[in-house]
Design an enzyme around this catalytic site. Structure first.
Site, PDB file in Angstrom:
ATOM      1  N   ALA A   1       0.920  -1.319   0.103  1.00  0.00           N
ATOM      2  CA  ALA A   1       0.030  -0.063  -0.002  1.00  0.00           C
ATOM      3  C   ALA A   1       0.908   1.168  -0.081  1.00  0.00           C
ATOM      4  CB  ALA A   1      -0.850   0.031   1.290  1.00  0.00           C
TER       5      ALA A   1
ATOM      6  N   GLY B   1       0.368  -5.258   0.512  1.00  0.00           N
ATOM      7  CA  GLY B   1      -0.540  -5.227  -0.470  1.00  0.00           C
ATOM      8  C   GLY B   1      -0.208  -5.708  -1.857  1.00  0.00           C
TER       9      GLY B   1
ATOM     10  N   GLU C   1      -0.304  -9.396  -1.445  1.00  0.00           N
ATOM     11  CA  GLU C   1      -1.715  -9.945  -1.383  1.00  0.00           C
ATOM     12  C   GLU C   1      -2.491  -9.621  -2.862  1.00  0.00           C
ATOM     13  OE1 GLU C   1      -3.635  -8.545   2.954  1.00  0.00           O
ATOM     14  OE2 GLU C   1      -2.871  -6.866   1.528  1.00  0.00           O
TER      15      GLU C   1
ATOM     16  N   GLU D   1       3.448  -4.768   7.415  1.00  0.00           N
ATOM     17  CA  GLU D   1       2.449  -3.744   7.989  1.00  0.00           C
ATOM     18  C   GLU D   1       2.540  -3.882   9.718  1.00  0.00           C
ATOM     19  OE1 GLU D   1       1.941  -6.126   5.579  1.00  0.00           O
ATOM     20  OE2 GLU D   1       0.271  -5.069   4.118  1.00  0.00           O
TER      21      GLU D   1
HETATM   22  N1  COA Z   1       4.434   3.455  -0.273  1.00  0.00           N
HETATM   23  C1  COA Z   1       5.031   4.565  -0.754  1.00  0.00           C
HETATM   24  N2  COA Z   1       6.254   5.182  -1.295  1.00  0.00           N
HETATM   25  C2  COA Z   1       7.010   3.881  -1.163  1.00  0.00           C
HETATM   26  C3  COA Z   1       6.595   2.579  -0.678  1.00  0.00           C
HETATM   27  C4  COA Z   1       5.212   2.376  -0.184  1.00  0.00           C
HETATM   28  N3  COA Z   1       4.823   1.333   0.237  1.00  0.00           N
HETATM   29  N4  COA Z   1       7.535   1.753  -0.489  1.00  0.00           N
HETATM   30  C5  COA Z   1       8.583   2.402  -1.170  1.00  0.00           C
HETATM   31  N5  COA Z   1       8.475   3.926  -1.519  1.00  0.00           N
HETATM   32  C6  COA Z   1       9.194   4.744  -2.059  1.00  0.00           C
HETATM   33  C7  COA Z   1      10.107   5.439  -0.930  1.00  0.00           C
HETATM   34  O1  COA Z   1       9.449   6.343  -0.072  1.00  0.00           O
HETATM   35  C8  COA Z   1      11.163   5.836  -1.980  1.00  0.00           C
HETATM   36  O2  COA Z   1      10.873   7.082  -2.266  1.00  0.00           O
HETATM   37  P1  COA Z   1      11.756   8.272  -2.658  1.00  0.00           P
HETATM   38  O3  COA Z   1      12.883   7.960  -3.616  1.00  0.00           O
HETATM   39  O4  COA Z   1      10.877   9.608  -2.986  1.00  0.00           O
HETATM   40  O5  COA Z   1      12.293   8.406  -1.260  1.00  0.00           O
HETATM   41  C9  COA Z   1      11.194   4.890  -2.882  1.00  0.00           C
HETATM   42  O6  COA Z   1       9.911   4.357  -2.854  1.00  0.00           O
HETATM   43  C10 COA Z   1      12.173   3.977  -3.129  1.00  0.00           C
HETATM   44  O7  COA Z   1      12.076   3.225  -1.933  1.00  0.00           O
HETATM   45  P2  COA Z   1      13.491   2.930  -0.838  1.00  0.00           P
HETATM   46  O8  COA Z   1      13.034   2.970   0.503  1.00  0.00           O
HETATM   47  O9  COA Z   1      14.345   4.238  -0.769  1.00  0.00           O
HETATM   48  O10 COA Z   1      14.109   1.843  -1.434  1.00  0.00           O
HETATM   49  P3  COA Z   1      14.992   0.644  -0.584  1.00  0.00           P
HETATM   50  O11 COA Z   1      15.588  -0.185  -1.586  1.00  0.00           O
HETATM   51  O12 COA Z   1      15.959   1.317   0.355  1.00  0.00           O
HETATM   52  O13 COA Z   1      14.025   0.080   0.286  1.00  0.00           O
HETATM   53  C11 COA Z   1      11.851  -1.273   0.913  1.00  0.00           C
HETATM   54  C12 COA Z   1      12.834  -0.767  -0.220  1.00  0.00           C
HETATM   55  C13 COA Z   1      10.706  -1.982   0.211  1.00  0.00           C
HETATM   56  C14 COA Z   1      12.379  -2.237   1.694  1.00  0.00           C
HETATM   57  C15 COA Z   1      11.418  -0.062   1.415  1.00  0.00           C
HETATM   58  O14 COA Z   1      11.036   1.009   0.598  1.00  0.00           O
HETATM   59  C16 COA Z   1      10.009  -0.303   2.433  1.00  0.00           C
HETATM   60  O15 COA Z   1      10.215  -0.843   3.659  1.00  0.00           O
HETATM   61  N6  COA Z   1       9.129   0.188   1.861  1.00  0.00           N
HETATM   62  C17 COA Z   1       7.609   0.015   2.630  1.00  0.00           C
HETATM   63  C18 COA Z   1       7.080  -1.269   2.717  1.00  0.00           C
HETATM   64  C19 COA Z   1       5.797  -1.362   3.324  1.00  0.00           C
HETATM   65  O16 COA Z   1       5.665  -1.083   4.607  1.00  0.00           O
HETATM   66  N7  COA Z   1       4.632  -1.807   2.487  1.00  0.00           N
HETATM   67  C20 COA Z   1       3.562  -2.117   3.240  1.00  0.00           C
HETATM   68  C21 COA Z   1       2.679  -0.895   3.548  1.00  0.00           C
HETATM   69  S1  COA Z   1       1.291  -1.258   4.457  1.00  0.00           S
END
Ligand code: COA
Length: 265
Positions: A76, A116, A119, A139
């Site tokens: 999400a 998501g 999912e 989450e």
């Molecule tokens: N929603 C919105 N933006 C997201 C996102 C999400 N779920 N996951 C990643 N992004 C964005 C980041 O904010 C970043 O944006 P920016 O470049 O403008 O700062 C971009 O995507 C790249 O992500 P980044 O965190 O820099 O990459 P990474 O390789 O260091 O880490 C993840 C990758 C997936 C481990 C990390 O982004 C993460 O933990 N994301 C959240 C996942 C999550 O919690 N999903 C469930 C939500 S309920």
């Protein structure tokens, strides 16, 4: 057909009958904004329109993938929680649409497949992953649980221990482990991923489409029903398929020792 929605690219290959939806928010790792969820549904509707006026079934399979190098989908959109992108009834719509879609939908997973995103992949009929992909339910780190049945579905596939591990720790697991646990159908070496997925999808697209549709309904029903009800339903589907031209073609091709050509009639 090639169409660009705001956050999804839609392609249809007439020769193979394969449609491709590309979630196209690579800068946000294809996180599920409200727009992206709506565009997935709109893209599927565009693909389904290919069947209108076709002689039989034109759309044989759909591939769902993520744009960019890093992610299938990172879950999400964390910036958009107020639009219910993390849970609630409206968050279920694209999941339900994929589950109910007549053609099989294949999640082509190359990179992060989280929350998501996982999912969404679980709503698909098949999950094919590159070996460097990772899977998880992060989450819990936000104080919530997967809002579209992730714990339920993983429990059904792999048992409660894995579902709890993923959802309670928020840790990612490797594609190899996801394959061992049955969360994904196949894990392919990164450098063979594209070719292997193409081969899998082409095989599927060549099968008798009405039988494929019936099998999808049967398997999905089995998840929700008792065995007796499921067997009666399968018998009804079987009787209907016996009357199709595809069945006659399959039987004739077998007798004549040739490859069948199915039209979905
Ligand atoms: N929603 C919105 N933006 C997201 C996102 C999400 N779920 N996951 C990643 N992004 C964005 C980041 O904010 C970043 O944006 P920016 O470049 O403008 O700062 C971009 O995507 C790249 O992500 P980044 O965190 O820099 O990459 P990474 O390789 O260091 O880490 C993840 C990758 C997936 C481990 C990390 O982004 C993460 O933990 N994301 C959240 C996942 C999550 O919690 N999903 C469930 C939500 S309920």
């Amino acid at each position: 057909m090639d169409e660009s929605l705001e956050t999804v690219l839609v392609e249809f290959d007439e020769d193979s009958g394969v449609g491709t939806l590309t979630m196209n928010r690579p800068d946000a790792l294809n996180a599920l904004s409200a727009q992206l969820r709506d565009d997935i549904v709109a893209g599927l509707e565009l693909l389904e329109e290919q069947n209108e006026g076709a002689d039989g079934v034109a759309l044989r399979a759909v591939v769902l993938e993520g744009a960019g190098e890093k992610a299938f989908c990172a879950g999400a959109d964390i910036g958009g929680f107020s639009d219910a992108s993390a849970g609630g009834t409206s968050a279920r719509s694209h999941y339900d649409f994929i589950r109910d879609f007549p053609a099989p939908v294949i999640a082509k997973i190359d990179g992060y497949c989280l929350g998501g995103g996982l999912e969404t992949a679980l709503a698909c009929d098949f999950r094919l992953a590159s070996e460097s992909s990772t899977f998880g339910f992060p989450e819990v780190n936000l104080g919530i649980l997967p809002g579209a049945g992730g714990v339920q579905y993983v429990t059904k596939i792999a048992g409660p221990a894995l579902a709890k591990e993923l959802a309670m720790t928020g840790e990612h697991i490797s594609a190899e482990r996801a394959g061992e646990e049955g969360i994904v159908n196949h894990v392919y070496a990164d450098d063979e991923f594209e070719d292997e997925v193409d081969a899998f999808v082409d095989d599927l697209a060549g099968q008798a489409p009405l039988a494929i549709q019936a099998i999808k309904k049967s398997a999905d029903m089995a998840v929700h029903s008792g065995l007796e009800e499921g067997l009666a339903y399968d018998n009804q589907l079987f009787q209907e398929l016996l009357k199709t031209e595809d069945h006659a073609e399959g039987a004739a091709a077998f007798a004549e020792d040739r490859e069948p050509e199915f039209d979905g009639k």
